[in-house]
Motif scaffolding. Structure first.
Motif, mmCIF file in Angstrom:
data_model
loop_
_atom_site.group_PDB
_atom_site.id
_atom_site.type_symbol
_atom_site.label_atom_id
_atom_site.label_comp_id
_atom_site.label_asym_id
_atom_site.label_seq_id
_atom_site.Cartn_x
_atom_site.Cartn_y
_atom_site.Cartn_z
ATOM 1 N N ALA A 28 0.837 -1.199 0.000
ATOM 2 C CA ALA A 28 0.000 0.000 0.000
ATOM 3 C C ALA A 28 0.872 1.249 0.000
ATOM 4 O O ALA A 28 0.636 2.199 -0.758
ATOM 5 C CB ALA A 28 -0.931 -0.005 1.205
ATOM 6 N N ILE A 29 1.894 1.249 0.837
ATOM 7 C CA ILE A 29 2.806 2.392 0.901
ATOM 8 C C ILE A 29 3.559 2.544 -0.415
ATOM 9 O O ILE A 29 3.722 3.660 -0.935
ATOM 10 C CB ILE A 29 3.776 2.235 2.082
ATOM 11 N N ALA A 30 4.000 1.424 -0.990
ATOM 12 C CA ALA A 30 4.712 1.472 -2.266
ATOM 13 C C ALA A 30 3.816 2.031 -3.370
ATOM 14 O O ALA A 30 4.272 2.812 -4.219
ATOM 15 C CB ALA A 30 5.210 0.083 -2.639
ATOM 16 N N ALA A 31 2.552 1.638 -3.383
ATOM 17 C CA ALA A 31 1.614 2.129 -4.398
ATOM 18 C C ALA A 31 1.365 3.625 -4.228
ATOM 19 O O ALA A 31 1.270 4.367 -5.206
ATOM 20 C CB ALA A 31 0.301 1.362 -4.322
ATOM 21 N N ILE A 32 1.263 4.061 -2.982
ATOM 22 C CA ILE A 32 1.093 5.491 -2.722
ATOM 23 C C ILE A 32 2.301 6.261 -3.240
ATOM 24 O O ILE A 32 2.176 7.294 -3.909
ATOM 25 C CB ILE A 32 0.881 5.736 -1.216
ATOM 26 N N GLU A 33 3.484 5.756 -2.948
ATOM 27 C CA GLU A 33 4.717 6.411 -3.418
ATOM 28 C C GLU A 33 4.832 6.357 -4.940
ATOM 29 O O GLU A 33 5.472 7.225 -5.547
ATOM 30 C CB GLU A 33 5.927 5.748 -2.764
ATOM 31 N N ALA A 34 4.176 5.358 -5.549
ATOM 32 C CA ALA A 34 4.200 5.222 -7.005
ATOM 33 C C ALA A 34 3.216 6.148 -7.700
ATOM 34 O O ALA A 34 3.183 6.212 -8.931
ATOM 35 C CB ALA A 34 3.906 3.773 -7.403
ATOM 36 N N GLY A 35 2.406 6.849 -6.916
ATOM 37 C CA GLY A 35 1.489 7.825 -7.508
ATOM 38 C C GLY A 35 0.036 7.424 -7.538
ATOM 39 O O GLY A 35 -0.753 8.007 -8.298
ATOM 40 N N ALA A 36 -0.368 6.447 -6.712
ATOM 41 C CA ALA A 36 -1.777 6.065 -6.671
ATOM 42 C C ALA A 36 -2.641 7.261 -6.285
ATOM 43 O O ALA A 36 -2.283 8.055 -5.419
ATOM 44 C CB ALA A 36 -1.987 4.929 -5.667
ATOM 45 N N ASP A 37 -3.797 7.370 -6.943
ATOM 46 C CA ASP A 37 -4.728 8.453 -6.642
ATOM 47 C C ASP A 37 -5.690 8.071 -5.528
ATOM 48 O O ASP A 37 -6.362 8.934 -4.957
ATOM 49 C CB ASP A 37 -5.524 8.808 -7.898
ATOM 50 N N LYS A 38 -5.759 6.783 -5.238
ATOM 51 C CA LYS A 38 -6.570 6.258 -4.134
ATOM 52 C C LYS A 38 -6.070 4.847 -3.887
ATOM 53 O O LYS A 38 -5.559 4.197 -4.801
ATOM 54 C CB LYS A 38 -8.067 6.251 -4.498
ATOM 55 N N ILE A 39 -6.210 4.364 -2.673
ATOM 56 C CA ILE A 39 -5.896 2.967 -2.403
ATOM 57 C C ILE A 39 -7.117 2.286 -1.814
ATOM 58 O O ILE A 39 -7.935 2.918 -1.144
ATOM 59 C CB ILE A 39 -4.684 2.791 -1.463
ATOM 60 N N ARG A 40 -7.224 1.007 -2.100
ATOM 61 C CA ARG A 40 -8.315 0.204 -1.563
ATOM 62 C C ARG A 40 -7.718 -0.819 -0.612
ATOM 63 O O ARG A 40 -6.873 -1.634 -1.012
ATOM 64 C CB ARG A 40 -9.064 -0.481 -2.705
ATOM 65 N N ILE A 41 -8.114 -0.767 0.652
ATOM 66 C CA ILE A 41 -7.639 -1.733 1.634
ATOM 67 C C ILE A 41 -8.815 -2.238 2.470
ATOM 68 O O ILE A 41 -9.872 -1.616 2.516
ATOM 69 C CB ILE A 41 -6.571 -1.145 2.593
ATOM 70 N N ASN A 42 -8.595 -3.357 3.118
ATOM 71 C CA ASN A 42 -9.485 -3.840 4.169
ATOM 72 C C ASN A 42 -8.648 -3.808 5.441
ATOM 73 O O ASN A 42 -7.724 -4.619 5.599
ATOM 74 C CB ASN A 42 -9.957 -5.267 3.866
ATOM 75 N N PRO A 43 -8.896 -2.848 6.346
ATOM 76 C CA PRO A 43 -8.073 -2.744 7.550
ATOM 77 C C PRO A 43 -7.973 -4.044 8.334
ATOM 78 O O PRO A 43 -6.985 -4.286 9.036
ATOM 79 C CB PRO A 43 -8.798 -1.663 8.367
ATOM 80 N N GLY A 44 -8.982 -4.928 8.181
ATOM 81 C CA GLY A 44 -8.969 -6.181 8.907
ATOM 82 C C GLY A 44 -7.957 -7.181 8.399
ATOM 83 O O GLY A 44 -7.607 -8.119 9.120
ATOM 84 N N ASN A 45 -7.462 -7.026 7.151
ATOM 85 C CA ASN A 45 -6.494 -8.009 6.646
ATOM 86 C C ASN A 45 -5.162 -7.374 6.256
ATOM 87 O O ASN A 45 -4.324 -8.023 5.627
ATOM 88 C CB ASN A 45 -7.079 -8.815 5.473
ATOM 89 N N ILE A 46 -4.957 -6.113 6.670
ATOM 90 C CA ILE A 46 -3.728 -5.433 6.270
ATOM 91 C C ILE A 46 -2.591 -5.644 7.270
ATOM 92 O O ILE A 46 -1.445 -5.311 7.012
ATOM 93 C CB ILE A 46 -3.999 -3.924 6.061
ATOM 94 N N GLY A 47 -2.925 -6.194 8.457
ATOM 95 C CA GLY A 47 -1.837 -6.577 9.355
ATOM 96 C C GLY A 47 -1.700 -5.819 10.656
ATOM 97 O O GLY A 47 -0.587 -5.504 11.063
ATOM 98 N N GLY A 48 -2.806 -5.494 11.337
ATOM 99 C CA GLY A 48 -2.701 -4.882 12.662
ATOM 100 C C GLY A 48 -2.747 -3.369 12.629
ATOM 101 O O GLY A 48 -2.464 -2.722 11.624
ATOM 102 N N GLU A 49 -3.069 -2.799 13.790
ATOM 103 C CA GLU A 49 -3.288 -1.352 13.890
ATOM 104 C C GLU A 49 -2.052 -0.540 13.507
ATOM 105 O O GLU A 49 -2.152 0.475 12.819
ATOM 106 C CB GLU A 49 -3.724 -0.982 15.308
ATOM 107 N N ASN A 50 -0.877 -0.963 13.936
ATOM 108 C CA ASN A 50 0.337 -0.203 13.640
ATOM 109 C C ASN A 50 0.598 -0.133 12.138
ATOM 110 O O ASN A 50 1.041 0.902 11.614
ATOM 111 C CB ASN A 50 1.539 -0.817 14.355
ATOM 112 N N ARG A 51 0.323 -1.221 11.460
ATOM 113 C CA ARG A 51 0.541 -1.236 10.012
ATOM 114 C C ARG A 51 -0.511 -0.402 9.282
ATOM 115 O O ARG A 51 -0.206 0.270 8.293
ATOM 116 C CB ARG A 51 0.556 -2.679 9.517
ATOM 117 N N VAL A 52 -1.751 -0.462 9.747
ATOM 118 C CA VAL A 52 -2.784 0.399 9.180
ATOM 119 C C VAL A 52 -2.395 1.865 9.371
ATOM 120 O O VAL A 52 -2.544 2.690 8.463
ATOM 121 C CB VAL A 52 -4.155 0.122 9.827
#
Length: 354
Positions: free
Chosen positions: A85-109
């Motif tokens: 997700a961070i790499a895509a943001i740095e690559a110029g994504a205009d929006k990201i789609r995530i499910n906070p429940g499967n992204i790997g814990g609060e710190n990672r979110v």
């Protein structure tokens, strides 16, 4: 429609903006040329936003290259690995789609939210019936509309509590009624823009029916700011049908409006073939005024009268038919000439209008 709004590059979602159409590239996430080609096809079909899967580091690198190649708003679809997700943001994504429940814990979110906040790009919080949290499924005795709504609102709250409000929410089910009920619940409890659709709707034939009913019902109820039709088909087909839904509901101005009557015992011409030919020619015609209303009627008994509101039309007879404009008969021609003569009349009159 939602009170709050977000901007995905040059497309506004929510806040009274027109409902935007999205689709997702079906090309391999590493196929740079294929993705770029498909984005052009989607754009030509009327797509406003395209989502790309980013399953690994190499796909993130391809995403960065695609971003430089097109002005199409791009959404990065992320599952499981917050670093992507961070790499895509740095690559110029205009929006990201995530499910906070499967992204790997609060710190990672939180790390993902920080990266999105630095560039002020929206996060789409997506949940669906196939990945409902176990505690919510247990609470409601399985997957329910109430459970889907609770999951969506819970995941929204995770990011809201981190102080970030640039959000879009989506919750999807392949069950049309469940999908509808869940969206109505969420729409009453959040002001964030809502992405709507029927997930895993199926093949073109069945998927279009489910999508038309499910998406159409939500839009008529005032729910939905951006949408995707999900079909087991070329995504260009998804976009074309999504545009048709919006045009049918009066939410997007159609290129043309074709009305045709059902056949009956009075029909003496091949109405089905005639209507199909007129539709095909309208779809590819150049220079025709947007929103033109064309009627193809089966008989001259009441065809022009019933279709008096049409700009132009044809009405069949016994081996012949009439061409009419605004309910007034202009000429009578043979059945074989009906389509050609109709388009001659349209061209003559529309040239005069221009």
């Amino acid at each position: 429609m939602s009170v709050k709004s977000v901007n995905v590059r040059n497309v506004k979602i929510g806040g009274g903006a027109p409902v935007s159409v999205q689709s997702m590239s079906s090309r391999d996430a590493h196929d740079f040329e294929g993705i770029c080609s498909q984005i052009r096809e989607l754009s030509d079909a009327g797509c406003d936003i395209v989502r790309l899967a980013v399953p690994d580091k190499e796909a993130a690198e391809v995403f960065a290259r695609v971003r430089k190649e097109t002005e199409m708003p791009l959404v990065a679809d992320i599952h499981f690995d917050y670093r992507l997700a961070i790499a895509a943001i740095e690559a110029g994504a205009d929006k990201i789609r995530i499910n906070p429940g499967n992204i790997g814990g609060e710190n990672r979110v939180r790390e993902v939210v920080r990266a999105a906040s630095e560039r002020n790009i929206p996060i789409r919080v997506g949940v669906n019936s196939g990945s409902l949290e176990k505690d919510i499924a247990a609470k409601y005795g399985g997957v329910t509309a109430e459970g889907l709504a609770e999951s969506a609102l819970r995941n929204l709250a995770v990011i809201e509590d981190m102080g970030y409000d640039n959000l879009v929410v989506s919750l999807k089910s392949s069950d049309v009624k469940m999908n509808y009920d869940a969206h109505r619940i969420v729409a009453e409890r959040t002001e964030h823009p809502i992405h709507i659709g029927i997930t895993e709707a199926g093949t073109v034939r069945r998927g279009k029916v489910k999508s038309a009913v499910g998406i159409g019902a939500l839009l008529l109820a005032g729910v939905g700011d951006t949408m995707r039709v999900s079909l087991t088909a070329d995504p260009v087909e998804e976009v074309r049908f999504a545009v048709e839904i919006l045009e049918t509901l009066g939410l997007r101005k159609p290129a043309f409006d074709l009305v045709s009557c059902p056949t009956c015992g009075r029909t003496k011409i091949d109405l089905e073939s005639l209507a199909q030919e007129v539709e095909n020619r309208l779809s590819t015609a150049k220079g025709i005024r947007a929103g033109l209303k064309i009627a193809v009627m089966g008989c001259v008994v009441n065809g022009p009268g019933e279709a008096a509101g049409a700009d132009y039309g044809v009405a069949g007879g016994d081996g012949k038919g009439v061409i009419f404009r605004k309910g007034e008969v202009i000429k009578t021609v043979s059945e074989e000439e009906l389509a050609d003569e109709l388009f001659k009349v349209i061209e003559e009159n529309e040239r005069a209008v221009r």
